[in-house]
Design an enzyme around this catalytic site. Structure first.
Site, short mmCIF file in Angstrom:
data_model
loop_
_atom_site.label_atom_id
_atom_site.label_comp_id
_atom_site.label_asym_id
_atom_site.label_seq_id
_atom_site.Cartn_x
_atom_site.Cartn_y
_atom_site.Cartn_z
N ALA A 149 5.18 3.07 0.22
CA ALA A 149 6.63 2.88 0.35
C ALA A 149 7.11 3.66 1.54
CB ALA A 149 7.32 3.35 -0.93
N ASP B 3 7.31 16.42 14.03
CA ASP B 3 6.94 16.39 12.60
C ASP B 3 5.42 16.22 12.46
OD1 ASP B 3 7.21 16.47 9.90
OD2 ASP B 3 8.04 14.44 9.68
N PHE C 13 12.23 2.50 4.95
CA PHE C 13 13.05 1.31 5.12
C PHE C 13 12.58 0.13 4.27
CE2 PHE C 13 13.38 3.76 9.03
CZ PHE C 13 14.76 3.86 9.18
N ILE D 296 0.81 -1.23 0.00
CA ILE D 296 0.00 0.00 0.00
C ILE D 296 0.84 1.27 0.00
CG2 ILE D 296 -2.09 -0.95 1.08
CD1 ILE D 296 -1.05 0.10 3.77
P1 AMP Z 1 5.34 5.71 6.52
O1 AMP Z 1 6.57 4.95 6.27
O2 AMP Z 1 4.83 5.58 7.91
O3 AMP Z 1 5.40 7.12 6.06
O4 AMP Z 1 4.21 4.98 5.61
C1 AMP Z 1 4.19 5.08 4.20
C2 AMP Z 1 2.77 5.05 3.69
O5 AMP Z 1 2.16 3.80 4.03
C3 AMP Z 1 1.90 6.12 4.36
O6 AMP Z 1 1.92 7.30 3.66
C4 AMP Z 1 0.52 5.48 4.30
O7 AMP Z 1 -0.08 5.73 3.06
C5 AMP Z 1 0.82 4.01 4.41
N1 AMP Z 1 0.65 3.58 5.81
C6 AMP Z 1 1.55 3.64 6.80
N2 AMP Z 1 1.02 3.17 7.93
C7 AMP Z 1 -0.22 2.80 7.67
C8 AMP Z 1 -1.28 2.22 8.43
N3 AMP Z 1 -1.15 1.94 9.71
N4 AMP Z 1 -2.46 1.97 7.83
C9 AMP Z 1 -2.59 2.26 6.52
N5 AMP Z 1 -1.66 2.80 5.76
C10 AMP Z 1 -0.46 3.05 6.31
#
Ligand code: AMP
Length: 956
Positions: free
Chosen positions: A599, A716, A602, A597
């Site tokens: 990126a 942030d 990491f 869903i």
């Molecule tokens: P992050 O690495 O936390 O910035 O996550 C990257 C992307 O994954 C985010 O922009 C969201 O679109 C998706 N994402 C992260 N955490 C979640 C979550 N708990 N539920 C749904 N989508 C998520």
């Protein structure tokens, strides 16, 4: 006794019997409805006053018919005197359209033989005449002006009765006259010495009554003058039918008043169906559909369709679909939704739809239907609205199980309610002794779906009920559950678990010791003190049994004052220890990865399912660590879990656990269906009510209050780092120490060194890296602005340097379009230069709660939003004088999706747009209230700018 009219002066006692027989013997009378009656002597109850000449000839006599209805008759019986010539003339009869006239006579005629002593003068016939005139000719009677129609004789004068007696019989004779050329005529009866009773005279002509045949209407048509003539008549197609090509409908009206020989026909126009003699179609869509939303109930009202399809059996049916936010897919609402008075067959133009889900998007369609709707294969016509429900309390907790019953305690567990309608923060367990006279309720609260109720009496029946609590309040209690505690054991084996006094004493002593340790621990260094066993309920990542039990019975729990404190995982020498201190190690076999869903920094972020033994499986987001990672990357990656695992709040993203003992290394987080808030708002621009937006802000503020209380500074905070679930609950996410520097694409290097997301960051944090909860409050103000402007970029396309300069000079972002002034004021408060002046998160939550409780404070009189005068602040209002077309304007206000609607309705110039009213905007088919408001608000500003520019008003 036979009935006789009291006014009757008849000298003819033999006349009366015919009245008895008149209707049994009647024959030959045209019974059908094709007759148009010109004269009916029977229908007249006053005297007929026809002319009788000589005056002692025909005589008017009253009688009664078989129904005892008075009738008028004429009689003559001069059978004893020779040379009789007695005339009786009717009144003038206007012939109307008639060409062939029917004269029906009913009479009795006495048989001469039956009259004793009658000499040869006795006759058994009489003569019928007529005279045509254009108008009445007075009461004179000249025999030679009459044309003889016929000599009328009786078919039979007498009939033989059952007992052999002779009964007089009523004769019926019909004669036809015509064609007639004058406007009217008289009839005359000449008696030349018979014994006659003229019981009734009826004069009529025949018509073919209007009919519909082969979808054509044929009008009333008078028959032709000749017996054999047929009158050709052209038919007219019924509504919504048309003549078949080269086959126009015709019929023929016979002399007997019957339609004969149909030729040609009409057929229903396209889209119509033949039902009997009409062409019909389904009704058009209902009009003026309006709605109002009360939490999870929606009331719809509409006006009837403009076109009922030619029928008067229009009813309405409602189709409810629940739509997901992203991607926008709709599914039927299902059987749990209620419709009052009904879902279909609605006669009235309103319906209430109840039991919808809270914070959900629905499309509601109202369709008008009639008897041919089901025959029609044409497109369905309906009126529709898209709505979003408000918040609602959770539904009932119904599935309660008794896990363990002891003498003095009962352990219960239950399922989350079917419709939580938000994040359940607490359950309330209410119970009472069943047989107690004065019912005294006790309550216990639990944050999980189980609880142990202590301090009960042995061998006693208790009744339990449970309800859930969310931000929207308490739900209703579930059904009563009766449980009886175990019988009392002997005093010797009463354990400390069963004796609350002992518990309190032990816990109090232990508590005091712990408190001393805690205080001491804080002084000598948090790390050592907090790692101790007593603190584990505060520090464990929420999965250990000890933790959950600690939450279960707040009612009877010995609680330490104060809140949990955040531990910086960096302070652990062994980062692995930190992870396992705060996060639960999950077995990779419990996790099913379904799709990618996003990126992350990491590695990939996926969605999937987590199924822990004995628990329901749940949707989760799975952050993976890409292969080939360095040890530092692994540590940094898991650091987020070490931080997140310390938090337990409905508005902070919840960590399920980590997988560190297998590959890939994974962090498992609760799944947030609607992804990050900024993208979500941009996608649903204008679609939420102010209350919904404020509800989101309230959630974020509550999450931040919790983090601030724990001593965690986010650094942030931005809409992109807030996640949204399917219930529109917003949760703070993106935790990591180095992440602000490494991960955020918005973060840039500043002159003070370090990467900072300038637009979201307080000046003191940019200038000398002073990050505090007060700098998080500044960022929160920016998030408020992002939310109220549906994901607009703060400070638009200004450069970071210009933003820093503008802020330093005192400029602040203006209120977004349609933003309630109170909310903008709160933003401005968050952006106080002096951080001590900024509100605390606790105060922010309080202010937002007040606004939610008093929605009037959130009303924005259009055009009254505070707009400071500085150029920076003016940027949210486009300058309409610079637009060259309606399209450009719509693009500027992000409503270009309605370009075709404006064009189709003929709004081609900005001047014409400036004249639009809210009704005009609605009539374009713009159903979303948020969009209507956005467009209307922009039109009003446009109008004001035009007024300013031209000095003239725009008339609306
Ligand atoms: P992050 O690495 O936390 O910035 O996550 C990257 C992307 O994954 C985010 O922009 C969201 O679109 C998706 N994402 C992260 N955490 C979640 C979550 N708990 N539920 C749904 N989508 C998520």
């Amino acid at each position: 006794m036979l009935p006789r009219s009291s006014s009757s002066s008849s000298p003819w006692p033999w006349i009366t019997p015919f009245l008895l027989l008149c209707c049994h013997a009647g024959g030959g009378r045209a019974q059908n409805a094709k007759e148009v009656i010109l004269l009916d002597s029977k229908a007249q109850q006053t005297e007929l006053e026809w002319i009788s000449y000589p005056p002692n000839g025909w005589e008017e006599i009253s009688g009664l018919d078989e129904n005892y209805t008075p009738i008028r008759t004429y009689q003559v019986c001069k059978v004893m005197e020779p040379n009789q010539n007695n005339w009786l003339r009717t009144n003038w009869i206007e012939k109307g359209d008639a060409q062939r006239i029917f004269v029906e006579l009913k009479f009795t005629l006495r048989d001469c033989n039956s009259l004793p002593g009658v000499v040869g003068a006795c006759k058994e016939t009489f003569n019928l005449y007529y005279q045509e005139t254009d108008s009445e000719v007075g009461r004179g009677l000249r025999e030679n002006q009459y044309v003889k129609i016929d000599t009328i004789a009786a078919d039979e004068s007498f009939t033989q009765g059952d007992l052999g007696e002779r009964k007089m019989k009523l004769n019926t004779e019909v004669r036809i006259i015509g064609p007639l050329s004058r406007r009217g005529f008289y009839l005359a009866f000449q008696d030349v010495g018979a014994c006659i009773a003229l019981v009734s005279v009826k004069v009529y002509y025949k018509k073919c009554w209007s009919i519909i045949e082969n979808l054509a209407t044929f009008p009333d048509t008078v028959t032709g003058s000749e017996f054999s003539s047929l009158v050709e008549v052209e038919g007219m197609c019924v509504n919504d039918a048309e003549e078949e090509a080269d086959n126009s409908p015709k019929m023929h009206c016979s002399a007997e008043g019957e339609w004969l020989v149909p030729i040609g026909k009409c057929i229903c126009k396209a889209g119509f169906h033949q039902k009997g003699d009409a062409c019909e179609r389904p009704p058009s869509a209902p009009q003026n559909l309006v709605y109002n939303i009360n939490q999870t109930t929606v009331n719809l009202e509409w006006s009837p369709p403009a076109d009922t399809g030619g029928r008067n059996d229009v009813t309405y049916r409602v189709i409810c679909r629940r739509c997901s936010w992203e991607p926008e897919e709709c599914v039927p609402c299902g059987p749990n939704v209620g419709y009052s008075p009904a879902q279909s067959g609605l006669v009235d133009t309103y319906v209430s739809i109840t039991d919808l889900l809270a914070h959900a998007n629905y499309t509601l369609e109202v369709e008008a239907v009639n008897g041919v709707s089901d025959l029609s294969r044409t497109q369905r016509l309906f009126a529709a609205v898209s709505i979003a429900t408000g918040q609602a309390a959770p539904s009932q907790v119904s599935e309660v199980i008794k896990e363990n019953v002891q003498q003095r305690s009962i352990q219960l567990s239950w399922q989350e309610p079917q419709q939580p309608n938000g994040v359940i923060t607490e359950y309330e367990i209410k119970y009472y002794e069943k047989d107690q006279k004065d019912r005294i309720y006790s309550t216990v609260r639990s944050r999980s779906t189980s609880a142990k109720v202590n301090n009960l009496k042995p061998s006693t029946a208790y009744v339990f009920q449970i309800r859930a609590f969310t931000e929207a309040g308490y739900g209703t209690f579930g059904p009563r559950l009766e449980i009886t505690t175990k019988e009392e054991a002997s005093a010797a084996i009463v354990s400390s678990e069963q004796n609350p006094v002992i518990i309190i004493a032990v816990v109090a002593v232990a508590g005091t010791i712990i408190l001393v340790f805690m205080v001491f621990g804080f002084i000598i260094g948090r790390r050592y003190a907090l790692a101790g066993p007593i603190d584990s309920p505060l520090l464990h990542c929420g999965y250990s049994k000890a933790d959950q039990e600690g939450d279960e019975e707040l009612y009877f729990q010995f609680k330490f004052p104060g809140t949990k404190t955040y531990i910086d995982p960096e302070t652990y020498e062994d980062p692995n220890r930190a992870v396992h201190q705060f996060a639960k190690e999950l077995d990779a076999s419990c996790i099913k990865i379904e799709r990618v869903i996003g990126a992350g920094e990491f590695g990939e972020v996926c969605s999937g399912r987590l199924k822990l033994p004995g628990k329901r499986d749940v949707s989760v987001a799975i952050k993976t660590l890409k292969v080939g990672y360095t040890e530092k990357q692994r540590r940094d990656f898991l650091c987020e879990a070490s931080i997140m695992g310390q938090f337990d709040h409905p508005n902070v993203v919840h960590l399920e656990g980590v997988v560190t003992r297998g590959k890939p290394v994974m962090i498992i987080i609760e799944y947030m269906e609607n992804g990050s808030l900024d993208a979500f708002l941009r996608k649903h621009d204008g679609q939420f009510t102010v209350i919904q937006l404020v509800g989101m802000l309230r959630g974020i503020a509550a999450g931040m209050r919790y983090l601030a209380d724990m001593g965690y500074v986010h650094r942030d905070l931005a809409a992109r780092n807030i996640l949204v679930n399917s219930n529109l609950v917003c949760k703070v996410s993106d935790f990591g120490l180095s992440r602000v520097i490494e991960d955020d694409p918005e973060a840039v290097y500043t002159t003070t060194g370090g990467k900072i997301p300038v637009r979201w960051t307080a000046p003191e944090a940019i200038q000398y890296r002073k990050f505090t909860s007060a700098s998080d409050v500044w960022s929160y103000g920016i998030v408020m602005w992002e939310v109220m402007s549906y994901g607009e970029r703060p400070y638009w396309d200004m450069s970071n340097q210009d933003v820093i300069k503008a802020i330093d000079e005192g400029y602040r972002l203006p209120a977004p379009m349609d933003c309630p002034p109170g909310l903008h004021q709160l933003m401005l408060d968050c952006w106080q230069k002096d951080r001590a002046e900024r509100p605390k998160f606790d105060q922010i939550v309080g202010i937002l709660d007040k606004m939610i409780r008093n929605p009037n404070t959130l009303k924005t009189p259009v055009g009254t939003c505070t707009r400071p005068i500085s150029p920076l602040l003016d940027q949210s209002t486009p300058d309409f004088t610079t637009f060259r077309s309606v399209g450009e304007w719509l693009e500027a206000i992000k409503m270009e999706r309605y370009r075709d609607n404006f064009t189709a309705a003929g709004y081609s110039s900005l001047e014409s747009v400036a004249r639009m009213s809210i009704e005009d905007v609605m009539s374009l088919g713009i159903t979303l209230v948020g969009h209507q408001k956005k467009i209307m608000s922009s039109i009003q500003t446009m109008r004001a700018q035009m007024l300013h520019l031209h000095g003239t008003g725009v008339q609306v």
